[in-house]
Design an enzyme around this catalytic site. Sequence first.
Site, PDB file in Angstrom:
ATOM      1  N   HIS A  80       0.712  -0.540   0.077  1.00 54.04           N
ATOM      2  CA  HIS A  80      -0.276   0.000  -0.210  1.00 54.04           C
ATOM      3  C   HIS A  80       0.765   1.378   0.286  1.00 54.04           C
ATOM      4  O   HIS A  80       2.333   1.199   0.719  1.00 54.04           O
ATOM      5  CB  HIS A  80      -0.882   0.059   0.839  1.00 54.04           C
ATOM      6  CG  HIS A  80      -2.026  -1.097   1.739  1.00 54.04           C
ATOM      7  ND1 HIS A  80      -2.425  -1.368   2.383  1.00 54.04           N
ATOM      8  CD2 HIS A  80      -1.979  -1.629   0.476  1.00 54.04           C
ATOM      9  CE1 HIS A  80      -3.107  -2.703   2.649  1.00 54.04           C
ATOM     10  NE2 HIS A  80      -3.114  -2.753   0.976  1.00 54.04           N
ATOM     11  N   LYS A 122       5.111   7.237   7.791  1.00 52.58           N
ATOM     12  CA  LYS A 122       4.268   5.912   9.143  1.00 52.58           C
ATOM     13  C   LYS A 122       5.421   5.898   9.811  1.00 52.58           C
ATOM     14  O   LYS A 122       6.852   5.393   9.222  1.00 52.58           O
ATOM     15  CB  LYS A 122       3.060   5.208   8.540  1.00 52.58           C
ATOM     16  CG  LYS A 122       3.569   4.106   7.539  1.00 52.58           C
ATOM     17  CD  LYS A 122       2.945   3.287   7.160  1.00 52.58           C
ATOM     18  CE  LYS A 122       1.994   3.320   5.309  1.00 52.58           C
ATOM     19  NZ  LYS A 122       1.135   2.497   5.462  1.00 52.58           N
ATOM     20  N   TYR A 151       0.277   1.139  13.576  1.00 49.38           N
ATOM     21  CA  TYR A 151       0.914   2.246  12.635  1.00 49.38           C
ATOM     22  C   TYR A 151       0.197   3.622  13.964  1.00 49.38           C
ATOM     23  O   TYR A 151      -0.745   4.545  13.776  1.00 49.38           O
ATOM     24  CB  TYR A 151       0.037   2.624  11.753  1.00 49.38           C
ATOM     25  CG  TYR A 151      -0.274   1.307  10.853  1.00 49.38           C
ATOM     26  CD1 TYR A 151       0.156   1.074  10.135  1.00 49.38           C
ATOM     27  CD2 TYR A 151      -1.219  -0.072  11.450  1.00 49.38           C
ATOM     28  CE1 TYR A 151       0.395  -0.496   8.981  1.00 49.38           C
ATOM     29  CE2 TYR A 151      -1.460  -1.254  11.014  1.00 49.38           C
ATOM     30  CZ  TYR A 151      -0.666  -1.090   9.763  1.00 49.38           C
ATOM     31  OH  TYR A 151      -1.046  -2.966   9.151  1.00 49.38           O
ATOM     32  N   ASP A 173      -6.235  -6.234  -1.816  1.00 48.87           N
ATOM     33  CA  ASP A 173      -4.694  -6.724  -2.517  1.00 48.87           C
ATOM     34  C   ASP A 173      -4.707  -7.878  -3.046  1.00 48.87           C
ATOM     35  O   ASP A 173      -3.282  -7.481  -3.881  1.00 48.87           O
ATOM     36  CB  ASP A 173      -4.507  -7.196  -1.070  1.00 48.87           C
ATOM     37  CG  ASP A 173      -3.970  -5.988   0.355  1.00 48.87           C
ATOM     38  OD1 ASP A 173      -4.303  -4.678  -0.231  1.00 48.87           O
ATOM     39  OD2 ASP A 173      -3.586  -6.336   1.317  1.00 48.87           O
TER      40      ASP A 173
END
Length: 183
Positions: A63, A72, A132, A168
Amino acid sequence: MKATEVPTIAGAYLFEPTPYADERGFFCRTFDADLVRSVGLDPDAFIQDSVSRSVRGVLRGLHLRAGAGEAKLVRCSYGKIFDVVVDLRPDSPTHRNRAFFELSGETQATLYIPAGCAHGFQALTDIADTSYRIDRAHDPAEDVTIAFDDPELAIPWPLPVASMSRRDREAPSLAEVLKHQEG
């Protein structure tokens, strides 16, 4: 806690805490604003925390975010994951490089992933919780997904894929994503 620059991905850092262990278990700092600031990152830029729970073999990714991207901090807080970063920033000296990490609840290491890099991981344990810390509010319209098994990337996923999202599973190749972004 120490910060180590990731040599294959410009601007990426691995933050490794120093756990204090005793008969009760361990204690460690997982985020230190001063250390983050010392490597040139703004600790106040992170505005959202999220967590995912995955079971062994689950694969999430690859991603990234379109537009300004998304930086991140990623940490496996419980269990163990095989973590992947792919540098897709056209102006980066490490453009198209890949880096692989094993993140675990044992080490509590945190990986800083710069905006413009694709990210994915696979759970290596029966349960793996991944945390995250993200620097931009999520906008689903900017979500980009790249095929996890793209031969150009040749990522050596350690386990057969037990499960993944439809998004995905149906993701386009890296070449298709790049062509779409340029056009």
